[in-house]
Scaffold this motif. Structure first.
Motif, PDB file in Angstrom:
ATOM      1  N   TRP A 131       0.805  -1.223   0.000  1.00 19.18           N
ATOM      2  CA  TRP A 131       0.000   0.000   0.000  1.00 19.18           C
ATOM      3  C   TRP A 131       0.837   1.271   0.000  1.00 19.18           C
ATOM      4  N   ASP A 132       1.975   1.242   0.708  1.00 18.05           N
ATOM      5  CA  ASP A 132       2.776   2.456   0.820  1.00 18.05           C
ATOM      6  C   ASP A 132       3.344   2.845  -0.545  1.00 18.05           C
ATOM      7  N   GLY A 133       3.920   1.869  -1.230  1.00 21.14           N
ATOM      8  CA  GLY A 133       4.429   2.130  -2.568  1.00 21.14           C
ATOM      9  C   GLY A 133       3.326   2.555  -3.528  1.00 21.14           C
ATOM     10  N   GLU A 150       0.612   4.217  -2.765  1.00 20.10           N
ATOM     11  CA  GLU A 150       0.131   5.569  -2.473  1.00 20.10           C
ATOM     12  C   GLU A 150       1.055   6.636  -3.063  1.00 20.10           C
ATOM     13  N   VAL A 151       2.319   6.261  -3.273  1.00 19.95           N
ATOM     14  CA  VAL A 151       3.246   7.255  -3.834  1.00 19.95           C
ATOM     15  C   VAL A 151       2.835   7.656  -5.249  1.00 19.95           C
ATOM     16  N   TRP A 152       2.092   6.765  -5.945  1.00 25.66           N
ATOM     17  CA  TRP A 152       1.600   7.176  -7.272  1.00 25.66           C
ATOM     18  C   TRP A 152       0.674   8.374  -7.144  1.00 25.66           C
ATOM     19  N   LEU A 153      -0.030   8.479  -6.036  1.00 25.71           N
ATOM     20  CA  LEU A 153      -0.868   9.665  -5.787  1.00 25.71           C
ATOM     21  C   LEU A 153       0.013  10.889  -5.550  1.00 25.71           C
ATOM     22  N   ILE A 154       1.055  10.705  -4.744  1.00 29.73           N
ATOM     23  CA  ILE A 154       1.980  11.819  -4.484  1.00 29.73           C
ATOM     24  C   ILE A 154       2.596  12.278  -5.802  1.00 29.73           C
ATOM     25  N   SER A 155       2.949  11.297  -6.643  1.00 27.08           N
ATOM     26  CA  SER A 155       3.542  11.641  -7.932  1.00 27.08           C
ATOM     27  C   SER A 155       2.547  12.325  -8.846  1.00 27.08           C
ATOM     28  N   GLY A 186       0.035  14.108  -7.917  1.00 26.65           N
ATOM     29  CA  GLY A 186      -0.070  15.471  -7.381  1.00 26.65           C
ATOM     30  C   GLY A 186       1.164  16.291  -7.732  1.00 26.65           C
ATOM     31  N   GLY A 187       2.342  15.688  -7.559  1.00 27.33           N
ATOM     32  CA  GLY A 187       3.589  16.388  -7.842  1.00 27.33           C
ATOM     33  C   GLY A 187       3.710  16.762  -9.309  1.00 27.33           C
ATOM     34  N   VAL A 188       3.258  15.860 -10.189  1.00 26.63           N
ATOM     35  CA  VAL A 188       3.353  16.145 -11.618  1.00 26.63           C
ATOM     36  C   VAL A 188       2.342  17.219 -12.020  1.00 26.63           C
ATOM     37  N   VAL A 229      10.690   6.491 -14.139  1.00 19.67           N
ATOM     38  CA  VAL A 229       9.443   5.732 -14.113  1.00 19.67           C
ATOM     39  C   VAL A 229       9.663   4.263 -14.491  1.00 19.67           C
ATOM     40  N   VAL A 257      11.088   2.626 -11.453  1.00 14.46           N
ATOM     41  CA  VAL A 257      10.069   2.433 -10.423  1.00 14.46           C
ATOM     42  C   VAL A 257       9.201   1.226 -10.781  1.00 14.46           C
TER      43      VAL A 257
END
Lengths: 433, 341
Positions: free
Chosen positions: B52-54, B56-61, B63-65, B316, B319
């Protein structure tokens, strides 16, 4: 209250809370990776038990650092949308690079670290530990490059009504950012060192698991000593950079009002917002030396800065004093622990003192960041954009509500985390889980 | 050109986020209905644990993008959807913490507390993301200064809520399929039969949502102008059909893969329909925030877009490579032995 003040409070609350957890994550992750490596190399069970015990505390801390970090990325858009629109071309790309190059790695492999004890060989598991540690520290690099842009904006042109990137390497190699990174990371290792030192001492004072915690204490003492000396030495060079790039911040840190050469430093000083309430016992030229390594150097005073461009002096001044004071005490404690590491049991008073030293580097780091961020005001990007121009067009009521929610939620989570960490410490290294 | 590439990449990031975090959000929602005892609850936690942690980072990314490539859209979207996004954040925070904290104290009250956080922290993001995106599809009340009018309650309009329901169902099915892979015995059977029951409901909602979209949004404009684009719809529809086929054949990995393809297809269908707008304005099309010059250009400078493209092309694939390795390493069902952590 207005959205600007509430948004500032909200951001301060969210960052300071986030930064309770991040420093320990940065430092302790490296220590744990080192313990796992020692296990792989020597095969000694002790190192594996160490990695697992400190790892348990690490994880409780880690999750709180991660979830509070997500809030920060979102807040630039929710609360500081005009800032985001104005410098997003540069600042946004740094955050995106951080997520893509570092945070992905850290978050993906923390899951492997937790669930991979049986699926991976000890060697592969140690590599995973290093990946987590390395990625966490790499995150700090990119975040501090982004913060460095706010402190010392480089590599941009004003075009199309906003700051646009024109020299990426200038942004990445920003000397201010790298000084801040070094200072922060060394502070983080102070946190990790004193954390391991204090908890080990707590158990040793109770004579429980002596072999385990004697070994841990030595690691903690070594890290705390090296980091607390280095952070002080490097802090001097960081101060030189602040003097060069942000002379107004330096003046506020010292509550220095008159521009002059051979600027003295007062041993007794109480700042006011329009001059000093008290200044006594001057040491001639010391401020000039500290700021520019030159007794004759001219140090700019706050009187030469329009009142609207001055940061809050008292907060900056006292936070700086707190940081430096803590930075002076820490090496002394760490040195004593290091020198007496082999027969530390003979100093029960010292073992009882060490747990109380755990908060010191935490307070030092928070104070340091108050200097960095409050001292930059009234600018959100130094010299380029004012904080008051950066806030989102949202109502104070919305922000007030979320500020209250953040404080309540974070306090509850922090209390739960503190409770769990305390339990894990008391249970010691051989608890079932 | 760079802007168009980034617009597509922006869509891809959101699509991958939904396809990955979707299943652990779905399992979080399903847990109270599927788990009968403490053992089964822990199986469900462990089925999400390493991932799940990994994810969720797609959401951070994403948002970041949005921030990096389309700063004006990021600023308008995140400040305009202020309350909804804050709720989403709080939900993700308590969900994340529940994974780590639940197992640490052996008391029923403590576990029930974090179970509750897990359910709420899974349901709210699914619902809110659906509501937010459906509102973006139909356009937001953006004025010429990129300021959005209206609050949370305005987002809860019928089409917005329909989007919320769609997302919740997509993630529920996705989660049930993942649990069919990761659980054993009874729990697996319950997960598989839940997936089978959810399938016709989701199929019906997708049809209704597409029809509703025709009337409520301008998403079909690009498709009418260029009918070949309708082929994109084959992706989600094909995914949907294959879920049913593979579920019946008890090929759970394939069924889950089809579900991921369906989620990605649904997202791409919407993103292609939006183009070139990232945030269409419901007040005046000229005030829409776009990747190109068709409205208010929201994209970053060519230099930033080029550097970011370089970063994305390097990192990417890396990742994806290591995340694929993680999925492979932890592909086996969760057993009793695994639950020692």
């Amino acid at each position: 209250m207005d959205a600007i003040l509430l948004s500032r409070l909200q951001f301060a609350a969210a960052t300071m809370f986030h930064f309770i957890f991040v420093p320990l994550t940065l430092g302790l992750s490296v220590l744990i990776a080192g313990m796992e490596t020692a296990y792989v190399r020597t095969g000694k069970e002790l190192y594996l038990r160490m990695a697992k015990f400190w790892g348990k505390l690490f994880l409780i801390n880690f999750v709180l650092g991660v979830v509070t970090g997500i809030t920060l990325e979102f807040q630039f858009g929710t609360n500081w949308s005009r800032y985001s629109a104005y410098v997003g071309d540069i600042f946004g790309s740094l955050l995106a690079i951080e997520a893509t190059a570092a945070f992905f790695l850290e978050s993906t492999f923390i899951g492997v670290w937790v669930f991979g004890w049986k699926k991976l060989s000890p060697k592969a598991h140690a590599i995973v530990a290093w990946l987590v540690a390395g990625a966490g520290n790499l995150s700090a690099v990119w975040i501090l490059i982004a913060n460095g842009f706010m402190q010392n904006p480089l590599g941009y042109v004003i075009r199309n009504g906003r700051a646009e990137l024109n020299d990426f390497m200038a942004v990445v190699l920003n000397p201010f950012a790298w000084q801040q990174f070094a200072h922060t990371i060394l502070g983080a290792f102070c946190v990790a060192g004193f954390f391991v030192l204090g908890i080990s001492a707590w158990h040793l004072a109770r004579k429980s698991h002596e072999e385990f915690f004697n070994a841990s204490l030595r690691i903690g003492a070594g890290v705390a000593l090296a980091a607390s000396i280095l952070v002080a030495v490097q802090g001097h060079f960081h101060g030189n950079e602040v003097a060069r790039v942000q002379p107004v911040k330096l003046a506020a840190m010292e509550s220095h009002w008159e521009t002059r050469a051979n600027a003295p430093m007062y041993l007794l000083q109480i700042p006011g917002e329009n001059g000093n309430v008290l200044e006594a016992l001057p040491v001639p030229s010391l401020l000039s030396i500290l700021a520019y390594n030159d007794p004759n150097a001219v140090v700019k005073g706050l009187n030469d800065v329009p009142a609207a461009d001055r940061p809050p002096v008292a907060i900056t001044f006292w936070a700086f004093r707190a940081m430096v004071g803590i930075g002076t005490i820490m090496p002394l404690i760490a040195l004593f622990a290091w020198v007496k590491r082999r027969d530390i049991g003979k100093y029960p008073w010292f073992l009882k003192l060490l747990p109380w030293a755990i908060p010191l580097p935490y307070l030092g780091l928070q104070a340091g960041w108050i200097v960095a961020e409050v001292g930059r005001q009234p600018w959100i990007v130094h010299g380029l954009m004012r904080t008051s121009d950066a806030v989102s067009p949202i109502s104070g009521g919305q922000v007030g509500f979320t500020l209250a929610a953040i404080i309540v939620l974070y306090t509850l989570l922090g209390a739960a985390g503190f409770f769990l960490a305390g339990r894990a410490v008391k249970q010691g290294p051989d608890a079932a889980r | 050109m760079l802007e168009t590439i980034w617009f597509l990449l922006w869509g891809v990031l959101w699509a991958v986020y939904f396809a990955l975090d979707g299943f652990d959000l779905g399992m979080g929602m399903l847990k109270p209905f599927l788990a009968r005892d403490e053992y089964e609850k822990r199986v469900i936690y462990n089925a999400a644990g390493p991932f799940w942690d990994g994810n969720e980072v797609w959401l951070i990314s994403a948002g970041g993008v949005t921030f990096a490539a389309f700063p004006l859209a990021y600023a308008a979207m995140f400040s305009g959807l202020y309350t909804a996004l804050m709720l989403l954040l709080f939900a993700l925070i308590v969900r994340g913490v529940s994974f780590e904290f639940r197992s640490k104290v052996d008391s029923p009250g403590w576990k029930a507390l974090w179970d509750g956080c897990q359910v709420a922290g899974s349901f709210l993001p699914a619902l809110l993301l659906g509501v937010a995106f459906a509102n973006i599809f139909q356009g937001l009340p953006l004025d010429q200064n990129q300021v959005m009018h209206g609050g949370l309650l305005d987002l809860l309009n019928p089409y917005g809520l329909a989007g919320g329901v769609l997302f919740v169902l997509l993630f529920l099915l996705h989660g049930a399929l993942w649990l069919s892979i990761k659980a054993e015995g009874d729990l697996r059977e319950r997960a598989a039969s839940t997936a089978a029951k959810l399938w016709p409901v989701l199929a019906a909602v997708i049809v209704v949502f597409l029809a509703y979209t025709w009337f409520a949004t301008k998403l079909f404009t690009n498709y009418m102008a260029n009918p070949a684009l309708f082929l994109i719809l084959l992706v989600p529809v094909g995914g949907l059909v294959m879920i049913r086929v593979w579920l019946a054949a008890r090929r759970f990995w394939a069924a889950w893969g089809a579900s991921a393809v369906m989620i990605i297809g649904v997202t791409l269908f919407a993103v292609v329909g939006l183009f070139p707008a990232i945030l269409p304005s419901s007040l005046n099309p000229a005030w829409s925030l776009t990747a190109t010059d068709a409205g208010i250009k929201a994209s970053s400078s060519p230099l930033t877009l080029a550097i970011m493209l370089g970063v994305a092309l390097v990192f990417v694939p890396i990742v994806i490579g290591y995340q694929f390795w993680v999925y492979k390493t932890f592909s086996a069902p969760v057993t009793r032995e695994d639950l020692e952590y």
